[in-house]
Enzyme design. Structure first.
Site, PDB file in Angstrom:
ATOM      1  N   CYS A 150      14.420   5.884  -7.032  1.00 26.55           N
ATOM      2  CA  CYS A 150      13.247   6.755  -7.000  1.00 26.55           C
ATOM      3  C   CYS A 150      13.598   8.237  -7.159  1.00 26.55           C
ATOM      4  CB  CYS A 150      12.498   6.554  -5.695  1.00 26.55           C
ATOM      5  SG  CYS A 150      12.311   4.828  -5.280  1.00 26.55           S
ATOM      6  N   HIS A 172       7.854  13.542  -1.623  1.00 29.44           N
ATOM      7  CA  HIS A 172       8.171  12.207  -2.124  1.00 29.44           C
ATOM      8  C   HIS A 172       6.979  11.318  -1.785  1.00 29.44           C
ATOM      9  CE1 HIS A 172      10.578   9.166  -3.862  1.00 29.44           C
ATOM     10  NE2 HIS A 172      10.656   8.444  -2.763  1.00 29.44           N
ATOM     11  N   GLU A 217       9.901  12.018   6.086  1.00 28.43           N
ATOM     12  CA  GLU A 217       9.819  13.211   5.246  1.00 28.43           C
ATOM     13  C   GLU A 217       9.177  14.368   6.006  1.00 28.43           C
ATOM     14  OE1 GLU A 217       7.916  12.594   1.447  1.00 28.43           O
ATOM     15  OE2 GLU A 217       8.566  14.559   0.709  1.00 28.43           O
ATOM     16  N   LYS A 257       1.554  10.977  -5.831  1.00 27.77           N
ATOM     17  CA  LYS A 257       1.676   9.533  -6.064  1.00 27.77           C
ATOM     18  C   LYS A 257       0.366   8.814  -5.736  1.00 27.77           C
ATOM     19  CE  LYS A 257       6.657   8.776  -5.386  1.00 27.77           C
ATOM     20  NZ  LYS A 257       7.167  10.113  -4.997  1.00 27.77           N
ATOM     21  N   HIS A 299       3.704   5.457  -8.004  1.00 25.02           N
ATOM     22  CA  HIS A 299       5.134   5.747  -7.883  1.00 25.02           C
ATOM     23  C   HIS A 299       5.821   5.307  -9.177  1.00 25.02           C
ATOM     24  CE1 HIS A 299       9.087   6.311  -6.531  1.00 25.02           C
ATOM     25  NE2 HIS A 299       8.997   5.873  -5.296  1.00 25.02           N
ATOM     26  N   PHE A 313      15.712   4.914  -2.484  1.00 27.53           N
ATOM     27  CA  PHE A 313      16.383   3.775  -1.873  1.00 27.53           C
ATOM     28  C   PHE A 313      17.877   3.956  -2.106  1.00 27.53           C
ATOM     29  CE2 PHE A 313      12.972   0.190  -1.945  1.00 27.53           C
ATOM     30  CZ  PHE A 313      12.418   0.729  -0.807  1.00 27.53           C
TER      31      PHE A 313
END
Lengths: 87, 411
Positions: B171, B303, B314, B335, B340, B399
């Site tokens: 990501c 994010h 976050e 997003k 995403h 990830f």
């Protein structure tokens, strides 16, 4: 049968080369038709799919293959042999 | 001005072009208009075997017709992720007005991010050999599916003959790619870098794999909202032209924003669970690299995946990195609108950052319904806001615990 193999192979190569089938003769070489190495591999794939045959073509060393690609006539003759061998 | 790369001193880096295709629009103006309106690009997925999925929503590019953009030969060589990339790259390079056919192309390159590469090609051909029992696949399967295919086709399309490669950090892929492109232009290793990323994972195998993790929402993407229940996948591409500032200024280019900082970090902890410390180090690092203080940052594109774990981690990282200023800055997750885009997501999100700096419009976090005390920041809920901001950050936390944060300033 033989005539139809010829017409079908020419039609496949013509589509690949973006030419009219009439512009392709038995003496034409793939290079003359503007077919590069990727185009050649793609044409061989399309011929295999169309006739359900397996063509012994090695893209590493095309000249060493048991499949003559020197001209359209040679390609058609080789395809005819493979099609006959299948039957 | 010499076209040879300069090797000494730090160069400033200008953004002189941008392009995109995603569920919100097939170009930058349409995408930014959708972000301003808070429009949602998420809907019912439409592709083969979708009925066998338990997750059936996504931000898909509907009505995509490759024949409208590419010839037959090109389509046989371009996976969808490459098609998306080329469309976005044409818009970006077109806007920049640059021509790389001459000497400029020798010191210009392309670095792109993608996580899955030609996933549709894998999917289609696995289906052919496993499900349909075919014993022969098209000869271009490998050149289509390889992760660097898009970067290579962009290099060929425009004559970019300098440093070119592809980055895969899940990501964070496109943020890592853009950060490296920035560093190359800043160091003088390249004069111009075409950069960003793309993803086209919305196919049966792509979504089925994600289902396994059980982090996908079945109804909506609601970042920072207490009732959030997972991420929603999108697809598309974002591409930018990063150009040596002096080169851009000398030719009178329209400079859209300045790239001023980049930092990356690794959590070194867990393959899927994020760490606030790792994220915070990347956030603080980007500000330090840019020579910015926390008070200088007016907006962060989060994010903000909409998972329970990401959003609270976050927010904790931002709260810690910014101290009291965390309550004054705006942070939104776009997003919620474009989904995403995995390896391409940072690139589409950087568009929102440029819009904030250039137009003074902060894209909202839509789908926000209930405050979450663990996400107690100004997340610009549901409606875009006008605000003058001088500097922004864009977060990406992948990830694997790989974090990448970019800092931009108003030009």
């Amino acid at each position: 049968m033989s005539k139809s193999v010829q017409d079908r192979v020419i039609a496949i190569v013509a589509e690949q080369a973006m030419l009219d089938p009439d512009e392709i003769t038995l003496g034409s070489t793939p290079a003359e038709l503007g077919i590069d190495s990727l185009g050649l591999v793609e044409s061989i794939f399309a011929i295999e799919e169309a006739f359900d045959i397996s063509i012994p073509f090695n893209a590493n060393e095309p000249a060493q293959s048991d499949f003559d690609i020197s001209s359209m006539g040679a390609i058609i003759a080789a395809v005819e042999k493979l099609v006959a061998g299948k039957a | 001005m010499s076209l040879r790369p300069v090797s000494q001193g730090r160069r400033r880096v200008a953004i002189t072009g941008m392009g995109t295709i995603n569920a919100l629009g097939c170009n930058v103006p349409d995408t930014l208009a959708a972000m301003r309106e808070g429009r949602c690009g998420i809907g019912e997925l439409d592709f083969q075997d979708v009925e066998r999925l338990s997750v059936r929503i996504g931000a898909q590019v509907h009505g995509w017709e490759p024949e409208a953009h590419f010839n037959r030969q090109q389509i046989s060589l371009y996976d969808k992720f490459t098609q998306f990339t080329l469309l976005a790259a044409k818009e970006a390079v077109g806007q920049s007005g640059l021509n790389f056919q001459g000497e400029l192309g020798l010191c210009s390159g392309v670095v792109l991010g993608t996580a899955g590469g030609g996933l549709n090609t894998w999917d289609e051909n696995y289906r052919a050999v496993y499900e349909e029992g075919k014993n022969r696949v098209h000869p271009f399967v490998v050149p289509k599916l390889m992760n660097n295919a898009a970067a290579s086709h962009v290099s060929m399309e425009f004559g970019l003959r300098g440093p070119s490669f592809t980055v895969a950090t899940a990501c964070a892929s496109s943020n890592h790619a853009m950060g490296l492109a920035f560093q190359m232009v800043r160091s003088g290793a390249a004069r111009v870098m075409v950069t960003g990323g793309s993803e086209a994972m919305l196919c049966f195998g792509g979504v089925k794999a994600w289902e396994g993790l059980r982090v996908m929402s079945r109804d909506a993407c609601r970042p920072f909202s207490a009732n959030r229940n997972g991420m929603v996948q999108g697809e598309g591409a974002g591409v930018f032209v990063f150009e040596d500032w002096d080169h851009a200024a000398a030719r009178g280019a329209d400079i859209l924003a300045e790239v001023v900082g980049f930092a990356m970090s690794a959590d070194a902890q867990d393959i899927v669970m994020p760490s606030a410390q790792g994220a915070e180090r990347a956030i603080a690092g980007a500000m330090q690299d840019a020579g910015l203080n926390p008070e200088d940052i007016g907006y962060i594109n989060a994010h903000g995946t909409g998972t329970a774990a990401n959003d609270k981690t976050e927010c904790a990282a931002v709260a810690h990195a910014f101290g009291h200023h965390a309550d004054r800055l705006m942070i939104s997750s776009t997003k919620s609108m474009h989904g995403h885009l995995i390896g391409g997501t940072g690139a589409v999100e950087l568009l929102a950052c440029v819009m904030a700096l250039r137009a003074g419009i902060i894209a909202p976090t839509i789908g926000y319904e209930e405050p979450d005390p663990e996400c107690a920041l100004d997340v610009v809920p549901n409606v875009a806001r006008e605000a003058r901001v001088g500097a922004v950050l864009s977060n990406a936390f992948a990830f694997g615990g790989l974090n990448a944060v970019i800092a931009l300033k108003r030009a």
